[in-house]
Scaffold this active site. Structure first.
Site, short mmCIF file in Angstrom:
data_model
loop_
_atom_site.label_atom_id
_atom_site.label_comp_id
_atom_site.label_asym_id
_atom_site.label_seq_id
_atom_site.Cartn_x
_atom_site.Cartn_y
_atom_site.Cartn_z
N HIS A 16 0.35 5.75 -2.55
CA HIS A 16 1.42 5.90 -1.56
C HIS A 16 2.58 6.59 -2.27
O HIS A 16 3.11 6.04 -3.24
CB HIS A 16 1.87 4.54 -1.03
CG HIS A 16 0.75 3.75 -0.42
ND1 HIS A 16 0.52 3.72 0.94
CD2 HIS A 16 -0.21 2.96 -0.97
CE1 HIS A 16 -0.53 2.96 1.20
NE2 HIS A 16 -1.00 2.48 0.05
N GLU A 197 -7.94 -6.14 2.00
CA GLU A 197 -7.02 -6.39 0.88
C GLU A 197 -6.61 -7.86 0.99
O GLU A 197 -6.97 -8.66 0.14
CB GLU A 197 -5.81 -5.44 0.99
CG GLU A 197 -4.80 -5.61 -0.15
CD GLU A 197 -3.55 -4.72 0.03
OE1 GLU A 197 -3.30 -4.26 1.16
OE2 GLU A 197 -2.81 -4.53 -0.96
N1 ADE Z 1 1.69 0.24 1.75
C1 ADE Z 1 1.91 0.55 0.46
N2 ADE Z 1 1.08 -0.13 -0.33
C2 ADE Z 1 0.30 -0.90 0.47
C3 ADE Z 1 -0.74 -1.82 0.25
N3 ADE Z 1 -1.18 -2.12 -0.97
N4 ADE Z 1 -1.30 -2.42 1.32
C4 ADE Z 1 -0.87 -2.14 2.56
N5 ADE Z 1 0.11 -1.28 2.81
C5 ADE Z 1 0.69 -0.66 1.78
ZN ZN Z 2 -2.43 1.07 -0.42
#
Ligand code: ADE
Ligand code: ZN
Length: 330
Positions: A16, A197
Site C-alpha cells: 500500500h 487476514e
Molecule cells: N490497508 C493497508 N494495509 C492493510 C491491511 N494489512 N489489511 C487491510 N487493509 C489495509
Molecule cells: Zn494489505
C-alpha cells in the site's frame, strides 16, 4: 543467506503506497501542508506503532495519510518507495493505493494518480523498475460509495490496471461488493482482494466468487481443506506479508507462520511488505524474518520469487526475461 536474499531479484505484489509513508515524511508534510497530526516528533510517532489488531493500525494509517495533499506529495512518497525497491533489488512492483482515503478529504483523484504515476514512470526510465497500479476499494464504506469511486477510476484506465479490496475485514465480507466487482470485471480491470487476514476462510471463498486472480494475505486458508485444495490446484496466488501479520497479531510469532508450510504444500505463496513504514521493513526485511524464523532452503526462497513473478500481471515476454534473471542467480 542475507547476501542471497539481498541480491535475489524480487517482485512485490502487496504494497500500500500510503503504508510506505515514513515518520520523517509524515512530520515534514504535516508541517508543510498545515495538517495537524497527534504527534510532536519522530519518537512519538514510533511509539504509537504498537498495534493490537488491524483496526488499531488502520486508525493510525488513515491519520498518517491525511498529510498527503499535493501531487508532489504523492510523487515524493512513491519515488522514495521506488528508490527503496532499487536498493533491495525489487525489479517489478504492483502498488495499491486507496482512492477514497484521499477523495473523501477533497483531494482530486487526478492529483493522486498523477503524482504516483509520475514517480512510476521516472522509476522505469531511471531505475529500470516496472510497475502497475491497483486501486483498492475501502470495504468499511458502502458498495455505493465504492461504485462511485470505480466510475471515477474509468478516467484512469491507462494508469490503473486493477481493483482491490482492503481496510477493516471482519463484518465487511467480499460479497458486500459483488456488484462492484462484477462491474469492474466488465470494464476490464483485473481483480484482487484482501481476504483471510483477520476474517475466516469463508472470506477467501467469497473473494474467489468475486472473480479475483489473487488473494491478498490468505493466512486463514487452512481452516478449510476444500478451499486449500482449490487454491493449490488452481494455483491462486497468496500475497503474504509476514512482518505485517506479526505486527497486527494475526500470528503470535513468525515461527508459527504458515507461509513455508503452504509453499511446501504446493500453493503459489509470495512474500510482500504490505505497509513497510509501519511494520518494520521492506521486502528484504520480510524475506529475512521468514528465513530466520522458518529456515527455508535457498531454492525455496528462489521459488517465492518465481511464484511472485508467475502471480504478477506482467505479459509473458517480460515474465520470461525476469525468470531468466532469477534462475541465473544462486
Ligand atoms: N490497508 C493497508 N494495509 C492493510 C491491511 N494489512 N489489511 C487491510 N487493509 C489495509
Ligand atoms: Zn494489505
Amino acid at each position: 543467506m542475507l547476501h542471497f536474499i539481498h541480491s535475489l531479484p524480487k517482485i512485490e505484489l502487496h504494497l500500500h503506497i500510503e503504508g510506505a509513508l515514513e515518520p520523517e515524511m509524515m512530520l515534514k508534510l504535516s508541517h508543510a501542508n498545515g495538517i495537524p497530526i497527534p504527534y510532536q516528533n519522530l519518537q512519538e510517532i514510533r511509539r504509537a506503532y504498537q498495534f493490537g489488531d488491524l483496526q488499531s493500525f488502520l486508525d493510525l494509517y488513515y491519520a498518517g495519510a491525511s498529510v498527503l495533499c499535493k501531487q508532489e506529495d504523492f510523487f515524493e512518497l512513491t519515488w522514495a518507495y521506488m528508490l527503496r525497491c532499487h536498493q533491495e533489488r525489487v525489479v517489478h512492483t504492483e502498488i495499491f493505493f486507496d482512492p477514497q482515503t484521499h477523495t473523501m478529504r477533497g483531494i482530486p483523484l487526478e492529483t493522486v494518480v498523477r503524482g504516483i504515476t509520475q514517480a512510476l514512470k521516472k522509476a522505469k526510465e531511471e531505475l529500470g523498475i516496472s510497475s502497475y497500479l491497483i486501486a483498492c476499494i475501502l470495504r468499511h464504506l458502502s458498495e455505493e460509495e465504492g461504485m462511485r469511486t470505480l466510475e471515477d477510476l474509468l478516467d484512469f484506465r491507462h494508469e490503473v490496471i486493477g481493483i482491490g479490496l482492503d481496510s477493516s475485514e471482519v463484518g465487511n465480507p467480499p460479497s458486500k461488493f459483488k456488484n462492484l466487482f462484477k462491474r469492474a470485471k466488465e470494464e476490464g480491470f483485473l481483480l484482487v482482494a484482501h481476504a483471510g487476514e483477520e476474517g475466516d476462510s469463508s472470506y477467501i471463498q467469497e473473494a474467489l466468487e468475486l472473480g479475483v486472480c489473487r488473494i491478498d494475505h490468505g493466512v486463514r486458508c487452512e481452516e478449510s481443506l476444500e478451499l486449500l485444495e482449490v487454491l493449490r490446484s488452481r494455483r491462486i496466488p497468496l500475497t503474504m506479508c509476514p512482518l505485517s501479520n506479526y505486527a497486527l497479531k494475526v500470528t503470535p510469532n513468525l515461527k508459527n507462520h504458515n507461509l513455508l508450510r503452504l509453499l511446501r504444500y504446493g500453493l503459489c505463496v509470495t512474500i510482500n511488505s504490505d505497509d513497510p513504514a509501519y511494520f518494520g521493513g521492506y521486502m528484504n526485511a520480510n524475506f529475512e524474518a521468514i528465513a530466520q524464523a522458518l529456515h527455508p532452503a535457498q531454492d525455496e526462497l528462489r521459488q517465492l520469487s518465481l511464484n511472485a513473478l508467475e502471480a504478477s500481471f506482467l505479459p509473458l515476454d517480460q515474465k520470461k526475461e525476469i525468470k531468466a534473471l532469477i534462475l541465473e542467480y544462486s
